[in-house]
Design an enzyme around this catalytic site. Structure first.
Site, PDB file in Angstrom:
ATOM      1  N   GLN A 194       0.429  -1.096  -0.092  1.00 52.34           N
ATOM      2  CA  GLN A 194       0.312  -0.212  -0.071  1.00 52.34           C
ATOM      3  C   GLN A 194       0.804   1.149   0.150  1.00 52.34           C
ATOM      4  O   GLN A 194       0.243   1.858  -0.576  1.00 52.34           O
ATOM      5  CB  GLN A 194      -1.153   0.332   0.976  1.00 52.34           C
ATOM      6  CG  GLN A 194      -1.983  -1.364   1.128  1.00 52.34           C
ATOM      7  CD  GLN A 194      -3.049  -0.666   0.304  1.00 52.34           C
ATOM      8  OE1 GLN A 194      -3.268   0.628   0.218  1.00 52.34           O
ATOM      9  NE2 GLN A 194      -2.967  -1.128  -0.768  1.00 52.34           N
TER      10      GLN A 194
ATOM     11  N   HIS B  45       1.870   3.019  -3.023  1.00 47.35           N
ATOM     12  CA  HIS B  45       0.668   3.651  -4.446  1.00 47.35           C
ATOM     13  C   HIS B  45       1.039   5.471  -4.309  1.00 47.35           C
ATOM     14  O   HIS B  45       0.536   5.781  -5.085  1.00 47.35           O
ATOM     15  CB  HIS B  45      -0.893   3.253  -3.562  1.00 47.35           C
ATOM     16  CG  HIS B  45      -1.449   2.431  -3.931  1.00 47.35           C
ATOM     17  ND1 HIS B  45      -1.909   1.917  -5.158  1.00 47.35           N
ATOM     18  CD2 HIS B  45      -1.691   1.054  -3.536  1.00 47.35           C
ATOM     19  CE1 HIS B  45      -2.943   0.944  -5.376  1.00 47.35           C
ATOM     20  NE2 HIS B  45      -2.307   0.025  -4.571  1.00 47.35           N
TER      21      HIS B  45
ATOM     22  N   GLU C 237      -9.676   0.855   4.698  1.00 45.78           N
ATOM     23  CA  GLU C 237     -10.481  -0.070   3.525  1.00 45.78           C
ATOM     24  C   GLU C 237      -9.379  -0.971   3.535  1.00 45.78           C
ATOM     25  O   GLU C 237     -10.888  -1.925   3.445  1.00 45.78           O
ATOM     26  CB  GLU C 237      -8.713   1.228   2.702  1.00 45.78           C
ATOM     27  CG  GLU C 237      -9.704   0.199   1.281  1.00 45.78           C
ATOM     28  CD  GLU C 237      -8.476   1.086   0.023  1.00 45.78           C
ATOM     29  OE1 GLU C 237      -8.584   1.237  -1.204  1.00 45.78           O
ATOM     30  OE2 GLU C 237      -7.374   1.850  -0.044  1.00 45.78           O
ATOM     31  N   HIS C 238      -7.949  -1.690   3.736  1.00 44.30           N
ATOM     32  CA  HIS C 238      -7.734  -2.878   4.150  1.00 44.30           C
ATOM     33  C   HIS C 238      -7.775  -3.502   5.108  1.00 44.30           C
ATOM     34  O   HIS C 238      -6.220  -2.855   6.369  1.00 44.30           O
ATOM     35  CB  HIS C 238      -6.604  -3.032   3.087  1.00 44.30           C
ATOM     36  CG  HIS C 238      -6.842  -3.072   1.321  1.00 44.30           C
ATOM     37  ND1 HIS C 238      -6.780  -1.928   0.879  1.00 44.30           N
ATOM     38  CD2 HIS C 238      -7.449  -3.216   0.133  1.00 44.30           C
ATOM     39  CE1 HIS C 238      -6.632  -1.482  -0.413  1.00 44.30           C
ATOM     40  NE2 HIS C 238      -7.545  -2.631  -0.429  1.00 44.30           N
TER      41      HIS C 238
ATOM     42  N   ASP D 265      -6.905  -7.632  -4.980  1.00 42.76           N
ATOM     43  CA  ASP D 265      -6.374  -6.225  -5.633  1.00 42.76           C
ATOM     44  C   ASP D 265      -7.384  -6.595  -7.034  1.00 42.76           C
ATOM     45  O   ASP D 265      -7.014  -5.749  -7.972  1.00 42.76           O
ATOM     46  CB  ASP D 265      -5.743  -5.238  -5.945  1.00 42.76           C
ATOM     47  CG  ASP D 265      -5.317  -4.207  -4.499  1.00 42.76           C
ATOM     48  OD1 ASP D 265      -6.622  -4.305  -4.703  1.00 42.76           O
ATOM     49  OD2 ASP D 265      -4.455  -3.261  -4.838  1.00 42.76           O
TER      50      ASP D 265
ATOM     51  N   HIS E 107     -56.440  11.147   1.775  1.00 47.19           N
ATOM     52  CA  HIS E 107     -55.594   9.558   2.041  1.00 47.19           C
ATOM     53  C   HIS E 107     -56.560   8.265   2.585  1.00 47.19           C
ATOM     54  O   HIS E 107     -56.793   7.689   1.660  1.00 47.19           O
ATOM     55  CB  HIS E 107     -54.664   9.771   2.678  1.00 47.19           C
ATOM     56  CG  HIS E 107     -53.258  10.135   2.402  1.00 47.19           C
ATOM     57  ND1 HIS E 107     -53.329  11.863   1.948  1.00 47.19           N
ATOM     58  CD2 HIS E 107     -51.843   9.746   2.232  1.00 47.19           C
ATOM     59  CE1 HIS E 107     -51.177  11.121   1.455  1.00 47.19           C
ATOM     60  NE2 HIS E 107     -51.652  10.137   1.378  1.00 47.19           N
TER      61      HIS E 107
END
Length: 841
Positions: A668, A671, A737-738, A771, A830
């Site tokens: 990670q 990235h 996220e992970h 991934d 109604h």
């Protein structure tokens, strides 16, 4: 140069006057001073103002103040002579003393008629000063009279009631006729040589053109650059090329035979060769500003300039660092070197905030006009001894710059930190969504309004690809999908796994529930008809994202799948992405990236189909554009989720393999420099932690993206936990996220996980598999949004519709309840809809 006295004016006339000024404003109207252009303020005998008011007007930006003779003695010596003009009646010139004459920069002479002999004598008396003449005549003077005034060293002051934007008449003079009256061309064709300079580039000359009375008139009135072509007549700059100009000011030269237009140039530049000037490229600060403005849009992820734009704290630190080095520099060469460094970071700060050189110059001019002055003392924080430097800061800074320093993370212990410190560990970098939305709005609006034309221009500008069309429709040509066999086979395996997992998520049948006898409620899924899939790319190849978005759209049954990805410079799309577009049944492929692609899919263009929902990751420009269009009711489009930098949180205990943990952290960290990497160490000894960090350092140095990793790891954290329960509690608060579980009996810990995008269980479940090809989706919530959002899945591409079917017996049973509740809310219609049915039976 004619000066204009504001006695009446509409907005358009005032804007036009600001371009040729200066304008004289009567003091009771001083609060209505123009926001641009040069202006004077006149305080006549009837005004009830004080010397303090004069100072205030000058501080607010007035070029000069015109004051009666009676006031002059109180102001001379206090107000700079260059900022004072004397207001005189024609018969009072003899009352002016030498002291007064030397204490002002000129005179405004009020006279019933224009007496050239009198005015010439006043000019001789106020030698080296300006003489302005205001006649009380009810009609404007002729153009020849204006020229004669210039000949005796005087300037006409013309009331705006005598000025018109229309053609000149007996009672009013056209604004351009008044302005050009002193100008005489020495050319046979009567045109005026015109130097065009750039207000946005420090007055740099863009080129030489020619003007006519007609072109000047249109420029003054419209504020656009209009000139006279010697071959083609009236030339409205940018009318066909789009490289338009905003006119800031028009000035006459000292010999009254040439003009200068000061403009803000838009588009590709001034020159017909698509360069900024007719004399070549920009240089100096103008070039630096232009480069940074381009880099703010196109700088690649991980580059130094992108880091500066994205990390305000880093930029702030660099500005302070360079300012300190400038203060320590001693030689001329060193000072010039340090000033250049400082200017680079200062201009980066300006461009990031949308501040231009023009804005800086305006601020400087405004400060220069102030007559009050500060004491000039330094603030206490800069004059006192600086606090001691935190050694950890030095280590972090050196780690980012010294390639020989160890690559390691910062460590905290949950057992000893405070609640505030724990909260800080959970924070992500601040996402300045408002700033980014303001930056992408012009791009989004341009595509929304101009459609394909804007899309093609922006693709050429940002993706460097000149296209004739941005849309590719199936069937896609075999040549565009040519792959090496191993790559094709890998994509096919990934496709099969991902499709199998996402097919299992699809709802096969409707949910049907009989809530009471005769009342049947149901819920059934329907695909979102038109979806847009954004696949980041350009020079990168990201078939995995195309798979992760395209397969669930295909499985869900979406009728139209528009796949958008930036083209390569030659206009092509990577064959890997083209092949995936074919596999997932894309109905159109959009060759565009960034905010422009998002806008095209959200609103539709002449060729790009409009979609109902947009999916996919991207940089902050893409994210901001997605957030903007989803809030625009005209677009009627939704998005998958907010996005932020990639994240991983690894929980590791004594059973972990250090090389595996390090590899997961680095997967990670590579990235980007803003990637978020967290290791929670459960009862690991200093030796065990040291072993993991040693593996991080060793593996990082073998990566091609080591420079990015060095920076992201330096900002990453190790959190010591005393138990697996404490570690999971921290992870649930962080909502990564992970999440990777390198712990004993890892499957048993999954039920305790409340917040995570995707969980990787055990030592042989690297995040990389998720991934690419295990089957789960890699488009996941970041920035803590795993508390509220799921990752992309088949249901993301579907919506649910409910229905109910009620029999007569069921209505007899349910109806009274409904009618009672409707009556309670005062909604009689109604209740009537129920009772009319019951009464009919």
């Amino acid at each position: 140069m004619t000066v204009f006295l504001l006695d009446q004016a509409d907005k358009r006339l005032l804007q036009a006057l600001a371009r040729i000024g200066p304008i004289i404003i009567p003091s009771p109207r001083c609060l209505d001073q123009p926001s641009t252009g040069s202006y004077y303020i006149i305080a006549d005998h009837e005004s009830t103002v004080s010397p303090q008011d004069v100072v205030s007007w000058l501080d607010m930006g007035a070029e000069k103040v015109i004051v009666p003779l009676a006031w002059a003695k109180d102001l001379i010596g206090t107000i700079p002579a260059s900022r004072l003009l004397l207001l005189l009646d024609a018969g009072n010139v003899s009352a002016v003393s030498d002291t007064v004459r030397n204490g002002v920069s000129g005179v405004l002479l009020k006279s019933p008629v224009i007496d050239l002999d009198l005015i010439a004598s006043v000019s001789r008396f106020f030698i080296d000063s300006s003489v302005h003449v205001l006649s009380s005549a009810t009609t404007p003077p002729s153009r020849s009279t204006i020229r004669e005034l210039v000949g005796v060293g005087a300037t006409l002051v013309l009331p705006t009631s005598h000025i018109t934007l229309s053609a000149s008449s007996v009672t009013q003079m056209n604004i351009a006729d008044a302005f050009l009256a002193p100008v005489q061309s020495d050319r046979p064709d009567g045109l005026f040589p015109t130097v065009v300079s750039s207000s946005a580039q420090g007055g740099r000359v863009l080129g030489l053109v020619y003007s006519s009375a007609e072109s000047v008139r249109e420029s003054i009135i419209t504020g656009r650059g209009v000139y006279q072509s010697r071959k083609h007549g009236l030339w409205r700059k940018g009318e066909t090329s789009g490289a338009t100009q905003d006119v800031i000011s028009i000035r006459i030269d000292c010999d009254s035979d040439a003009l200068q237009f000061n403009v803000i140039q838009h588009g590709s530049g001034f020159c017909h060769l698509n360069q900024p000037t007719c004399f070549g490229e920009l240089s100096g600060l103008a070039a630096l500003e232009s480069t940074l403005q381009s880099r703010s849009v196109s700088a690649p992820e991980g580059s130094y300039t992108r880091r500066l734009f994205d990390d305000q704290e880093l930029l702030r630190s660099k500005i302070m660092e360079e300012a300190d080095e400038l203060c320590r520099a001693e030689t001329q060469e060193d000072i010039a070197f340090e000033v250049a460094d400082l200017l680079y970071f200062v201009m980066t700060r300006c461009v990031a905030a949308g501040v231009s050189i023009v804005d800086i110059e305006r601020s400087l001019e405004k400060k220069a006009k102030k007559v009050t002055r500060r004491s000039g003392n330094a603030k206490q924080q800069w004059s006192s001894k600086p606090p001691p430097v935190n050694p950890a800061t030095i280590v972090a800074a050196s780690q980012q710059t010294d390639p020989n320093s160890p690559i390691h993370m910062t460590t905290s212990d949950l057992a000893i930190i405070t609640s505030d410190q724990r909260s800080r560990l959970l924070r992500r970098p601040v996402l300045r969504s408002d700033e980014m939305i303001s930056k992408v709005k012009p791009i989004v609006d341009d595509v929304r309004i101009r459609g394909d034309a804007a899309l093609l221009e922006l693709t050429a500008k940002f993706d460097k690809a000149k296209l004739t069309s941005t849309i590719v429709l199936p069937p896609f040509s075999p040549e565009s999908m040519q792959l090496e066999t191993p790559v094709r086979e890998a994509i096919d395996i990934a496709y099969a796994n991902i499709r199998k997992f996402h097919q299992a998520q699809a709802e096969k049948s409707a949910l049907v529930v009989e809530t009471m006898p005769g009342v049947v409620c149901s819920r059934f899924a329907r695909p979102i008809a038109r979806v847009g899939l954004y696949v980041p790319g350009g020079t990168a190849i990201l078939p995995s994202t195309a798979l992760m978005l395209g397969i669930p759209a295909q499985v869900a049954g979406c009728k139209e799948i528009v796949l958008a990805t930036p083209p390569r410079p030659d206009g092509s799309i990577s064959p890997e992405v083209m092949y995936v577009a074919h596999l997932v049944g894309a109905s159109a492929l959009l060759k565009a990236g960034g905010a422009q692609a998002v806008s095209a899919m959200a609103y539709g263009t002449q060729t790009v189909p409009k979609v109902d929902k947009i999916f996919g990751p991207g940089n902050q420009w893409v994210t901001a554009a997605k957030m903007m269009v989803q809030n625009d009711t005209d677009a009627l489009v939704s998005i998958d989720m907010p996005a932020g930098p990639s994240e991983v949180l690894v929980i590791a205990d004594h059973t972990c393999r250090p090389a595996f943990v390090a590899a997961d952290l680095l997967s990670q960290a590579e990235h980007g420099i803003d990637s978020q990497v967290v290791l929670i160490a459960v009862n690991l000894s200093p030796t065990e932690l040291s072993t993991i960090e040693g593996e991080v350092d060793k593996q990082a140095r073998a990566l091609s993206r080591v420079d990015i990793v060095r920076q992201s790891v330096a900002k990453s954290i190790i959190v010591k936990a005393s138990s697996i329960e404490e570690a999971i509690a921290f992870s649930n608060d962080y909502a990564p996220e992970h999440l990777i579980l390198h712990v004993e009996n890892a499957p048993d810990k999954v039920p305790s996980i409340d917040n995570a995008g995707s969980v990787f269980v055990g030592p042989y479940s690297p995040e990389s598999c998720g991934d690419y090809a295990s089957g789960t989706n890699h488009t996941l919530p970041t920035n803590g949004y795993a508390r509220q959002f799921s990752g992309v899945n088949t249901l993301s591409f579907q919506k649910h519709i409910t229905s109910q079917e009620i029999t007569l017996d069921g209505l007899k049973e349910l109806g009274p309840t409904v009618a009672t509740l409707a009556d309670c809310e005062g909604l009689q219609a109604h209740a009537n809809a129920v009772r009319i049915r019951l009464h009919a039976n």
